[in-house]
Motif scaffolding. Structure first.
Motif, short mmCIF file in Angstrom:
data_model
loop_
_atom_site.label_atom_id
_atom_site.label_comp_id
_atom_site.label_asym_id
_atom_site.label_seq_id
_atom_site.Cartn_x
_atom_site.Cartn_y
_atom_site.Cartn_z
N GLY B 159 -6.54 6.02 -5.68
CA GLY B 159 -6.29 4.94 -6.62
C GLY B 159 -5.12 4.04 -6.26
O GLY B 159 -4.44 4.24 -5.25
N TRP B 160 -4.92 3.09 -7.15
CA TRP B 160 -3.96 2.01 -6.97
C TRP B 160 -2.72 2.25 -7.81
O TRP B 160 -2.82 2.51 -9.00
N PHE B 161 -1.57 2.13 -7.19
CA PHE B 161 -0.31 2.42 -7.87
C PHE B 161 0.64 1.23 -7.69
O PHE B 161 0.73 0.65 -6.61
N ARG B 162 1.36 0.91 -8.74
CA ARG B 162 2.31 -0.19 -8.67
C ARG B 162 3.66 0.27 -8.12
O ARG B 162 4.52 -0.55 -7.83
N LYS B 163 3.85 1.58 -8.06
CA LYS B 163 5.07 2.09 -7.41
C LYS B 163 4.70 3.29 -6.55
O LYS B 163 3.62 3.87 -6.71
N GLU B 214 -7.48 4.66 -10.92
CA GLU B 214 -8.41 5.07 -9.86
C GLU B 214 -9.79 4.56 -10.23
O GLU B 214 -10.14 4.47 -11.41
N TRP B 215 -10.56 4.20 -9.21
CA TRP B 215 -11.91 3.75 -9.45
C TRP B 215 -12.83 4.52 -8.51
O TRP B 215 -13.17 5.64 -8.78
N VAL B 216 -13.15 4.03 -7.34
CA VAL B 216 -14.02 4.79 -6.44
C VAL B 216 -13.43 4.83 -5.03
O VAL B 216 -12.71 5.74 -4.66
N GLY B 217 -13.71 3.79 -4.27
CA GLY B 217 -13.22 3.71 -2.89
C GLY B 217 -13.19 2.26 -2.47
O GLY B 217 -13.46 1.36 -3.28
N PRO B 218 -12.84 2.00 -1.21
CA PRO B 218 -12.59 0.62 -0.76
C PRO B 218 -13.69 -0.37 -1.13
O PRO B 218 -13.39 -1.47 -1.63
N TYR B 219 -14.96 0.00 -0.93
CA TYR B 219 -16.03 -0.99 -1.13
C TYR B 219 -16.13 -1.43 -2.58
O TYR B 219 -16.22 -2.63 -2.87
N ASP B 220 -16.09 -0.47 -3.50
CA ASP B 220 -16.16 -0.84 -4.92
C ASP B 220 -14.84 -1.43 -5.41
O ASP B 220 -14.82 -2.36 -6.21
N ASP B 221 -13.74 -0.85 -4.93
CA ASP B 221 -12.42 -1.28 -5.42
C ASP B 221 -12.11 -2.72 -5.02
O ASP B 221 -11.49 -3.47 -5.79
N GLU B 222 -12.54 -3.09 -3.81
CA GLU B 222 -12.26 -4.46 -3.34
C GLU B 222 -12.91 -5.49 -4.27
O GLU B 222 -12.31 -6.53 -4.55
N LYS B 223 -14.11 -5.17 -4.73
CA LYS B 223 -14.81 -6.11 -5.62
C LYS B 223 -14.03 -6.38 -6.89
O LYS B 223 -14.09 -7.47 -7.45
N PHE B 226 -8.32 -4.97 -7.27
CA PHE B 226 -7.11 -4.22 -7.65
C PHE B 226 -5.93 -4.46 -6.71
O PHE B 226 -4.78 -4.36 -7.11
N ASN B 227 -6.26 -4.78 -5.46
CA ASN B 227 -5.18 -4.99 -4.48
C ASN B 227 -4.28 -6.16 -4.86
O ASN B 227 -3.15 -6.24 -4.40
N LYS B 228 -4.79 -7.03 -5.72
CA LYS B 228 -3.96 -8.19 -6.11
C LYS B 228 -2.91 -7.81 -7.15
O LYS B 228 -1.97 -8.56 -7.39
N VAL B 229 -3.11 -6.67 -7.81
CA VAL B 229 -2.17 -6.31 -8.89
C VAL B 229 -1.51 -4.95 -8.68
O VAL B 229 -0.75 -4.49 -9.53
N ALA B 230 -1.81 -4.30 -7.56
CA ALA B 230 -1.12 -3.04 -7.24
C ALA B 230 -1.06 -2.94 -5.71
O ALA B 230 -2.04 -3.22 -5.02
N GLN B 231 0.08 -2.54 -5.21
CA GLN B 231 0.32 -2.62 -3.77
C GLN B 231 -0.08 -1.36 -3.03
O GLN B 231 -0.48 -1.42 -1.87
N TYR B 232 0.07 -0.22 -3.69
CA TYR B 232 -0.09 1.06 -2.99
C TYR B 232 -1.45 1.68 -3.27
O TYR B 232 -1.85 1.82 -4.43
N TYR B 233 -2.12 2.05 -2.19
CA TYR B 233 -3.47 2.60 -2.31
C TYR B 233 -3.41 4.01 -1.74
O TYR B 233 -3.30 4.20 -0.52
N TYR B 234 -3.46 5.00 -2.63
CA TYR B 234 -3.24 6.39 -2.21
C TYR B 234 -4.54 7.12 -1.88
O TYR B 234 -5.61 6.79 -2.41
N TYR B 235 -4.40 8.13 -1.05
CA TYR B 235 -5.53 8.99 -0.70
C TYR B 235 -5.02 10.40 -0.45
O TYR B 235 -3.87 10.58 -0.15
#
Lengths: 363, 363
Positions: B159-163, B214-223, B226-235
């Motif tokens: 998922g996407w984290f702002r910190k 958290e949502w799914v993975g790169p393909y769904d998340d890009e749509k 989320f990358n525009k509002v959170a910088q860190y993408y954890y795995y």
């Protein structure tokens, strides 16, 4: 295949139009019997079982109207002649590994696996959504074959060795039962690849006629008893990161099927595909435990050995590409796909598996 | 289901016997229209697409006689009510994630994924050959559901984290959009799990109503951007090592199908299963490249964070097992299966992937 499909369905429609009194359904549910020759013996319930699964689904889905008789290797033709029997129409369909036919054209290797290629999931991704099926069927059409993915073994083991392989030099002079492309790779390192049928490997290893042999993985290997005549069981089988099986169907026979039968056959093949890999994944762990309990020494190939084999494989690819533009087209396509796949797999998939493996070995 | 199947086919045979003049085939190819409610919006062409694949195959295989209408979430019922619609018979079938229904019974989690559970291939191995399907269908029968595996996302992202999340303490107080069981795990570490529908996550992240999602993975998340509002993408998404989807079919409706339709529906589901995972695997790499090119910072969860979450998950499992013997039965079965699976996967599969990943990053 689109043009053939069009003609096939137009034909059906035309027949239906002239026989309006009969139920239209009768046109689409003809009584058919096909013969399927497998490249494998019945004893391999995983691989041979995939053809049985395929035939069972087709029969059930058509209420027994479309019956596919499944024959093990050697009852109709030898296992390595299965594709030929489809090409010349002596059987309608076979279940086989495309790379058995690299002697006709090395491009056949891409239907199964090439050394240092894709893993099983990546192979499906390439087949279904990476252009792989289309590319392969263009190529297979030249052999009158229409192919549907029909199984995967997962990453295979590197095989059984009577002595340790610590450096690439240990491969020099090694007589190893190993097929196709991988044999040509290790030959570059001085090994002497041997083609020996499954049933004769045990004796060859026991007598010392060969020093090493690869087959599939724990579940199949245990049945053949290799652990009794070779102590070291190496991994991974870098030449088969995910060995795919196919149903090869004669193109004329495929085109002659009503569209609903084509849909059923395709879905039956896809089911066999996912189930065969699942069966290996479910059966391999128990067999691996048995083998280790019986004294087998599990050994990873060293990074040095893997790197030397990879270098040799790359040389072989360069030579083959120079002589065969179709092979080059496939290699370029699959290499580009592979680079992207591992970009992704190294993130979430590998991150998850790494943690799970680390935690397991701690606990 | 065996008893129901028996009555269903006996019934069909009896009808056929009294109407010998009609072609027997007509009995097994009734005209049917079913409604399928998906738990997902059309925009998720991967997951929603699996239901479309399923319906298309069933239609083609039956020459259009068996038509399954596919509705996105909210047209008939909300996405999280899909199983209820099947149970009460308002639709014949749905395509959903079993773990959406852990509120009814936490045992539903095993149909999809539990934190630190199985990866996608292991999940199929468990379903098809490890007793998973049988165990699940015994359980689902209590909800009038017959389930067929129908897709897998592979390991999801964390998922996407702002910190940045460097230590388990960084989870304390974190407001995160995360569903079901995983939410209860991170709650044990002081996080505040939030249930927010897919379409509203972006705004919540943008406004700072939540700190992570958290949502799914790169393909769904890009749509969803989320990358525009959170910088860190954890795995990795440790709560979904291989999230499975299912087709849930009302048990009475399933029993009413002729046997050939049952075979077709099962093969269509298996096809959707293998194809959905293949589609994700083919589409995720490109999306991941786009996200990284746009400035997303890919970050692995530290081993310390993973271990703390694993410990919290184990506590939750213990508590849930103490209160729910069915959950305990599933947990024990799956844990035993998982231990064996990783015993095997750490050998050939992991050995192969490790070399390929290492080589790729060098090259």
């Amino acid at each position: 295949m689109d043009r053939r499909k069009f003609f096939a369905s137009t034909g059906t429609a035309a027949v239906a139009a002239t026989t309006l009194a009969a139920p239209a359904i009768a046109q689409s549910m003809p009584e058919l019997t096909w013969r399927l020759t497998s490249s494998f013996p019945k004893s391999l319930d995983t691989i041979f079982g995939a053809a049985e699964t395929f035939a069972k689904i087709v029969s059930e889905a058509t209420d027994g109207k479309f019956h596919i008789q499944v024959f093990p290797a050697n009852e109709i033709v030898p296992g390595l002649k299965a594709a030929d029997a489809v090409t010349n129409g002596s059987v309608e369909v076979c279940h086989t590994a495309s790379y058995y036919y690299v002697g006709k054209d090395p491009t056949f290797a891409f239907g199964t696996a090439i050394p240092f290629g894709l893993n099983a999931r990546q192979t499906n991704a390439w087949f279904y959504f990476g252009g792989g099926n289309e590319l392969l069927n263009e190529f297979y059409a030249g052999h009158k074959i229409y192919a549907l993915p029909g199984g995967n073994t997962g990453t295979q083991m590197g095989g059984w060795f009577r002595k340790e392989i610590k450096t690439p030099e240990d491969l020099n002079g090694l007589k190893m039962r190993i097929g196709g492309f991988a044999g040509r790779v290790i030959a570059k390192l001085g090994a002497v690849p041997q083609q020996i049928a499954g049933g004769e490997i045990y004796t060859a290893l026991e007598k010392g006629t060969i020093d090493a042999a690869e087959w599939v993985g724990p579940y199949d290997d245990e049945k053949l008893g290799f652990n009794k005549v070779a102590q070291y069981y190496y991994y991974p089988g870098w030449w088969e990161g995910g060995a795919a099986l196919h149903f090869f169907i004669n193109t004329d026979k495929w085109a002659s099927l009503p569209k609903n039968y084509q849909a059923i056959v395709s879905a039956a093949a896809a089911t066999a595909n996912v189930e065969m890999c699942a069966k290996y994944d479910a059966r391999n762990p128990g067999a691996l435990k048995n083998l280790v309990a019986a004294g087998t020494q599990l050994k990873p190939f060293s990074q040095e050995v893997l790197a030397a084999c990879h270098k040799a494989a790359t040389e072989l690819y360069d030579e083959t590409s120079a002589a065969n533009p179709t092979f080059k087209k496939f290699l370029d396509a699959q290499n580009a796909f592979k680079a992207d796949e591992y970009l992704w797999f190294q993130v979430a998939e590998y991150g998850f598996d790494s943690y799970q493996i680390r935690h397991r070995s701690k606990g």
